[in-house]
Enzyme design. Structure first.
Site, PDB file in Angstrom:
ATOM      1  N   HIS A   1      -2.124   2.407  -3.967  1.00  0.00           N
ATOM      2  CA  HIS A   1      -1.462   1.579  -2.969  1.00  0.00           C
ATOM      3  C   HIS A   1      -2.034   1.720  -1.557  1.00  0.00           C
ATOM      4  O   HIS A   1      -1.791   0.869  -0.699  1.00  0.00           O
ATOM      5  CB  HIS A   1       0.034   1.917  -2.928  1.00  0.00           C
ATOM      6  CG  HIS A   1       0.906   0.753  -2.608  1.00  0.00           C
ATOM      7  ND1 HIS A   1       0.536  -0.252  -1.739  1.00  0.00           N
ATOM      8  CD2 HIS A   1       2.156   0.420  -3.036  1.00  0.00           C
ATOM      9  CE1 HIS A   1       1.506  -1.149  -1.656  1.00  0.00           C
ATOM     10  NE2 HIS A   1       2.491  -0.766  -2.422  1.00  0.00           N
TER      11      HIS A   1
ATOM     12  N   TYR B   1      15.638  -2.128   0.808  1.00  0.00           N
ATOM     13  CA  TYR B   1      14.278  -2.380   1.307  1.00  0.00           C
ATOM     14  C   TYR B   1      13.695  -3.564   0.542  1.00  0.00           C
ATOM     15  O   TYR B   1      13.674  -3.567  -0.672  1.00  0.00           O
ATOM     16  CB  TYR B   1      13.422  -1.137   1.068  1.00  0.00           C
ATOM     17  CG  TYR B   1      11.978  -1.209   1.519  1.00  0.00           C
ATOM     18  CD1 TYR B   1      11.548  -0.526   2.637  1.00  0.00           C
ATOM     19  CD2 TYR B   1      11.033  -1.941   0.808  1.00  0.00           C
ATOM     20  CE1 TYR B   1      10.226  -0.563   3.056  1.00  0.00           C
ATOM     21  CE2 TYR B   1       9.700  -2.002   1.213  1.00  0.00           C
ATOM     22  CZ  TYR B   1       9.302  -1.307   2.337  1.00  0.00           C
ATOM     23  OH  TYR B   1       7.996  -1.345   2.741  1.00  0.00           O
TER      24      TYR B   1
ATOM     25  N   THR C   1       2.650  -4.738   5.896  1.00  0.00           N
ATOM     26  CA  THR C   1       4.008  -5.112   5.491  1.00  0.00           C
ATOM     27  C   THR C   1       5.025  -4.785   6.582  1.00  0.00           C
ATOM     28  O   THR C   1       4.754  -4.018   7.499  1.00  0.00           O
ATOM     29  CB  THR C   1       4.438  -4.367   4.212  1.00  0.00           C
ATOM     30  OG1 THR C   1       4.407  -2.957   4.452  1.00  0.00           O
ATOM     31  CG2 THR C   1       3.534  -4.714   3.047  1.00  0.00           C
TER      32      THR C   1
END
Length: 772
Positions: free
Chosen positions: A471, A587, A600
């Site tokens: 990620h 979230y 993000t």
């Protein structure tokens, strides 16, 4: 000695008879091809940099302007501002040749002035985000301001076909919100989660923070926002990802699935050959910048910065912090099969191998009968365990010999390929098969994925494919773009009737090279076992369930005139409340790629409006009209929160950066401690679908991916990923921990199904009342 001499490409010696020169033509040819390919790439990068630097202009317009100025000058007309005469004054002569050169300098000056004016104007225009807040409902009127903005943006960006990085210099920087605005938004977001006493306490802490150290912290952030391309992204990458010491597996890496309704072939080698080829084809488009950037509304560009590290990238462990290493080029991939590692050269004589040739290489790996070396089968468990432990082992045992060479080969590879020795995939008659499929992609066996690589391609024995992605280097939409491209080209090329790839092998491709290891050391084996045990405990604790919902999808949501994302987020709030009996901090990931190097932002989906609607749904005395009005109000509030996050008006990234500065300055803040001690018990994300126009769902209705997912963020929470596919299909990936007594993925999936049914009934009953 003969073998030693044959292994050397070039040798030079002086003998009694004179000079003795020996060289291996094949090896020298490979060296020549490698260097030639490298210089071609450098030339292409330079050419693309020039093209991107003058976008939205085009070099051809310079030539036209030059010719026009030459004709004007020699025709006896005056050039504006006397540019030609000024140029001749500094040139060494006034002959015809120098006059033509003076015209070129004048044209270049005028052309660059216009280009940079256009670029600056485009950058100013892209700062405008009012278009996002305009209603898209049928019949809704668009403001004159937005219509004028659309017209000018289309004119400026429509002159020339953009390359992947053409808009990078024109993208605005992420704006820094004021502390006051962030405090207001933060307090509104936590109000539904706190009783009056606790809310007043947090309100006092927020006010004290805003009036004291926040002033100093904000000054540093203002300076950083002026100086850096993005005031968040570098700190986000370092502190959220690279400094994390917990395992990447389950905690960080995410997965993506195949187009589950398509079975193009059951041949594992053929599928691997084709997919590997199309991935490398995509890499070539990135390198040449021939990939068009993603454009919202076919007009507003998204930042393409993350694509650069999609291939040839690895996260290298460190004792205190990891580092992300990207190699400029790689001519091979690595393959794991039955505990053994192989190197596959995917270029031969300067060209990318075709699918049929890569299939041949994969078949050679599958037919290889050699046994794994001692420790080789579980060596990748080191990448699944604690990061500091892996760093110590790497520094001690992987700094020389075969271990260093093999590790270097894996880390430099374009990506890693896992040929699993078991069948898995989708079965319409057995939903549990999809659960198993996704678990295998998420964590495998804990030792058969190189979790440090940017991504691993995983192939089942019966031809299904998926990926596991690290990620740090990028977010899911980039992998989603690659995946759409791969699936599309696979559809276009297809396979033979016998399941093999098309084409004929004229020259045998380079054979797989078995990687060598020297792991037979007691301390090293114990270190591998430590990571393996950590990985086993972690994967055995994962409770993952997949819901395939086909009663309705995007079509019904749009008929309700509600944002599909808001629709899903509200049903998740209802489902969580029914499951846990309370509300929680939620979230939802939103992108900020409308800005340069954006990643993000968090959308806090649990709002005052959403909790009011959930309570109304659970209140037997609430009327249908009341529930509907609350639902519409909550969906509008969620959509506004999502738009604010995309427009750089979010809460959490600003608070995160304030927190980082406070740590650098060694300033304690009770308010910031309060903020970052709150667990995200419900972490959600929508898997992007249809980012490009390649996949036509009407033409290929079975080209349906089940999306992907990730592990739970909190020990007592859920990780929920969803993808809305077509008009009547939604997939939910729900993860939690088995060790937590108050969570159950199976139960949460049941609550989601119940909520989907209840919301549809709500709209159905409301429409009946409206007709009456």
């Amino acid at each position: 000695m003969a073998e030693a001499h044959s292994a050397v490409a070039f040798s030079f010696a002086i003998t009694h008879d004179g000079w003795d020169v020996n060289f291996d033509r094949e090896v020298l040819y490979l060296v020549w091809e490698s260097g030639l390919r490298s210089w071609k790439k450098r030339l292409a990068r330079f050419r693309n940099s020039v093209s991107n630097g003058v976008y939205p202009g085009h070099l051809q317009s310079l030539y036209v302007l030059w010719a026009l100025l030459v004709a004007t000058h020699f025709g006896g007309f005056n050039i504006p501002f006397g540019l030609v005469q000024k140029a001749l004054a500094v040139l060494p002569g006034t002959s015809t040749m120098w006059q033509v050169i003076a015209c070129l300098l004048a044209a270049l000056t005028m052309w660059l002035s216009v280009i940079f004016l256009m670029r600056y104007l485009l950058k100013v225009l892209l700062m405008y985000k009012g278009w996002m807040y305009e209603s898209r409902a049928p019949g809704a009127r668009i403001s004159f301001k937005t219509m004028l903005w659309v017209s000018v943006v289309k004119i400026l960006s429509g002159w020339n076909k953009p390359k992947l990085y053409s808009f990078q210099g024109s993208l605005p920087r992420l704006p820094l919100p004021s502390v006051k605005d962030t405090m207001i938004r933060y307090l509104n977001s936590v109000r539904p989660l706190l009783d009056d006493e606790n809310y007043q306490r947090v309100e006092r802490l927020a006010k004290e923070f805003e009036e004291t150290i926040a002033v100093k912290l904000q000054r540093y952030l203002i300076l950083k926002s002026w100086w850096s391309s993005n005031y968040v992204s570098d700190w986000w990458e370092e502190y959220v990802y690279l400094r994390g010491r917990s395992p990447l597996m389950v905690n960080s890496n995410f997965y993506g699935t195949d187009a589950i309704l398509l079975r193009p072939t059951t041949n594992q080698a053929a599928r691997a050959g084709a997919i590997i080829h199309f991935c490398l084809q995509f890499r070539r488009l990135i390198e040449r910048q021939e990939l068009e950037p993603i454009m919202l509304q076919n007009m507003v560009p998204l930042c393409s910065w993350q694509y650069e590290r999609l291939f040839n990238t690895v996260r290298v462990p460190g004792v205190e912090t990891d580092k992300l290493v990207h190699y400029q080029d790689s001519t091979h991939v690595t393959v794991y099969h039955k505990g053994r590692y192989f190197k596959l050269m995917v270029y031969s004589r300067g060209r990318l191998l075709r699918p049929v040739e890569i299939q041949r290489q994969i078949e050679q790996v599958l037919h290889d009968k050699s046994e794994p070396m001692i420790g080789e089968e579980r060596v990748a468990a080191l990448t699944a365990g604690e990061r500091s432990h892996w760093a110590h082992i790497r520094q001690t045992w992987f700094n020389r010999g075969h271990n260093r060479t093999s590790l270097h080969c894996i880390e430099r590879a374009a990506f890693n390929v896992c040929l699993d020795d078991k069948e898995y995939g989708y079965d319409e008659n057995d939903p549990s098969k999809l659960d198993e499929y996704c678990r295998i992609l998420l964590h495998g066996q804990g030792h058969d994925r190189w979790f440090d690589k940017s991504f691993n391609l995983c192939f089942s024995k019966n031809g299904f494919v998926g990926f596991n992605a690290e990620h740090t280097w990028a977010d899911a939409p980039v992998m989603g773009h690659l995946w759409e491209y791969v699936i599309w080209f696979e559809l276009q090329n297809g396979y033979k009737a016998d399941g093999n790839t098309h084409g004929i092998i004229e020259t045998a491709p380079p054979p797989p090279i078995r990687l060598q290891w020297d792991l037979n050391k007691e301390e090293l084996m114990k270190g591998i076992d430590v990571s393996y045990n950590v990985a086993q405990n972690l994967l055995n604790d994962v409770d993952l369930r997949i819901l395939t919902y086909t009663q309705y999808g995007k079509g019904f949501m749009k008929s309700c005139r509600v944002s599909p994302d808001a629709f899903i987020q509200l049903l998740l709030q209802l489902s969580y409340y029914r499951d846990a009996g309370r509300f929680c901090l939620t979230y939802e990931a939103s992108m900020t790629r409308l800005f340069r190097e954006g990643r993000t932002e968090t959308v806090r989906s649990c709002t005052i409006e959403s909790t009011a609607w959930v309570r109304a749904m659970e209140d037997p005395n609430a009327t249908v009209e009341e529930r509907m009005q609350l639902f519409l109000k909550a969906s509008k509030r969620h959509q506004l929160g999502y738009q604010d996050a995309m427009a750089g008006r979010g809460i959490d990234r600003h608070l995160f950066c304030l927190y980082v500065v406070s740590k650098y300055l060694e300033l304690d803040s009770p308010f910031l401690q309060e903020v970052f001690n709150e667990p995200w018990r419900l972490s959600t994300s929508q898997t992007p679908h249809g980012q490009t126009n390649m996949l036509d769902m009407k033409k290929y209705p079975k080209c349906v991916s089940a999306g992907g997912g990730f592990g739970p963020v909190a020990d007592d929470g859920y990780g929920v990923s969803y993808i809305i596919v077509g008009e009547d299909t939604i997939f939910f990936h729900v993860s939690s921990k088995k060790s937590c007594p108050i969570t159950s993925s199976s139960n949460f999936v049941k609550q989601i199904e119940r909520s989907l049914k209840d919301i549809k009934e709500l709209f159905t009953e409301y429409n009946k009342l409206k007709k009456k």
